[in-house]
Motif scaffolding. Structure first.
Motif, short mmCIF file in Angstrom:
data_model
loop_
_atom_site.label_atom_id
_atom_site.label_comp_id
_atom_site.label_asym_id
_atom_site.label_seq_id
_atom_site.Cartn_x
_atom_site.Cartn_y
_atom_site.Cartn_z
N LYS A 111 52.11 -100.66 5.22
CA LYS A 111 51.70 -101.25 6.50
C LYS A 111 52.84 -101.99 7.19
O LYS A 111 52.89 -102.06 8.41
CB LYS A 111 50.52 -102.20 6.26
N ASP A 112 53.73 -102.57 6.41
CA ASP A 112 54.88 -103.29 6.96
C ASP A 112 56.11 -102.86 6.18
O ASP A 112 56.16 -103.03 4.95
CB ASP A 112 54.66 -104.80 6.82
N GLU A 113 57.10 -102.31 6.86
CA GLU A 113 58.27 -101.77 6.17
C GLU A 113 59.05 -102.85 5.41
O GLU A 113 59.75 -102.55 4.45
CB GLU A 113 59.21 -101.08 7.15
N ARG A 114 58.88 -104.12 5.81
CA ARG A 114 59.59 -105.18 5.11
C ARG A 114 59.13 -105.32 3.67
O ARG A 114 59.90 -105.76 2.80
CB ARG A 114 59.41 -106.51 5.85
N THR A 115 57.88 -104.92 3.38
CA THR A 115 57.37 -105.02 2.01
C THR A 115 58.20 -104.16 1.07
O THR A 115 58.58 -104.59 -0.03
CB THR A 115 55.90 -104.58 1.96
N GLY A 116 58.52 -102.95 1.49
CA GLY A 116 59.28 -102.05 0.64
C GLY A 116 60.71 -102.48 0.39
O GLY A 116 61.34 -102.04 -0.58
#
Length: 323
Positions: A111-116
């Motif tokens: 949902k949010d690329e920052r998580t990865g």
């Protein structure tokens, strides 16, 4: 301390790299934010501007230590919490990476690329292992909610020959004048990994400090860190426990609340309750243990400060990792 050179991912305004410089260890930081890079360069920190996903260990062949503080926004309690909700997926991706599977495409579906981005240090560490030149040490810092990720990464690194230690450290127990908590992972190829030993007493709100053997000095207060008339109080810029209505208050005889990017919204009150000038960026940096003359530059300086790893805490972490 042996011959080390550090490459720092998500290097930010320089907390880890400033600590490395204070220890006499060369460091280069990878940072994508142009404004943050302006601060780093003004501070004389070696900087490679760009996205860590577009680099590899081979781009920094002389670095034998990997450090980093991936973006915390999706994991912190003050955020929408997408990282915490995606935690099971993140842990699953770690197991796939252990088997050397490419998880680039499924990470892009989060949902949010920052998580990865929290998995980038593991990609770098495994790539270095596979190249035949593994990092001598890996040091990672994030918000406490990321501890399960560090635990899973630690299992992978242990299988690759590292000694691993992880846990949550309290910044005030290392001389930082604020009660910031950070999940830390230290992995070493040689020797036994261990978290640093505390140097100061923990902060206890309204309670006397428990006896410690050997005795430690009390935590550093805002009054000791800042050049302001005492007494004064600071009203938190955010709600405790993520509740915006539960705004706490601390006196100059206590350490600060966690410094965030909204720190300059905090009210500063005199002893009689009258309003004083709000914290300057320099003062906010001091509460993070940056020098008072640190050259904050570019836009969004308060956010730069709030996102940084406290250099004093970083110094203790790096010392434990490299000695």
């Amino acid at each position: 301390m042996g011959r080390y050179e550090i490459v720092t991912l998500f290097a930010g305004a320089g907390g880890l790299d400033l600590a490395a410089r204070n220890l006499g260890v060369p460091a280069v930081g990878v940072e994508w934010d142009t404004q943050v890079c302006a601060t780093r360069r003004a501070a004389g920190l070696v900087t490679e501007e760009g996205d860590v996903r577009e680099f590899n260990p081979s781009d920094f062949p002389s670095a034998n230590v990997l450090a980093g503080g991936p973006p915390c926004q999706t994991f912190t309690i003050a955020s929408t919490g997408t990282g915490r909700r995606d935690l099971a997926d993140v842990l699953h991706f770690i197991q796939r990476m252990k088997l050397r599977e490419d998880v680039t495409s499924p990470l892009a579906q989060l949902k949010d690329e920052r998580t990865g981005l929290v998995l980038e240090p593991l990609r770098w560490a495994l790539a270095a292992v596979d190249s035949g030149y593994p990092y001598e040490a890996v040091v990672l810092v994030q918000v406490p909610a990321v501890l399960p990720v560090w635990r899973a990464m630690g299992d992978v690194l242990s299988a690759e020959g590292y000694s691993v230690a992880f846990g949550v450290l309290k910044a005030e127990e290392f001389g930082v004048p604020q009660t910031r908590r950070r999940a830390v992972l230290i992995a070493r190829r040689r020797g036994t990994a261990a978290l640093p030993r505390t140097t100061h007493q923990p902060y206890r709100n309204g309670s006397p400090a428990a006896p410690i053997d050997p005795p430690l000095p009390p935590c550093v207060t805002m009054g000791e860190a800042l050049d302001r008339p005492e007494p004064f109080h600071i009203v938190s810029n955010y709600g405790t426990g993520g509740d915006p209505r539960a705004r706490g208050r601390r006196s100059s005889a206590e350490p600060a609340f966690t410094v965030t990017g909204k720190i300059r919204r905090s009210q500063v009150l005199a002893g009689d309750g009258s309003r004083l000038e709000r914290l300057t960026c320099a003062e906010a940096g001091q509460l993070q243990s940056f020098p008072p003359d640190y050259p904050w530059a570019g836009q969004g300086q308060a956010q730069q400060i709030g996102s940084a790893t406290p250099p004093l805490l970083a110094t203790h972490i790096l010392t434990a990792a490299l000695l």
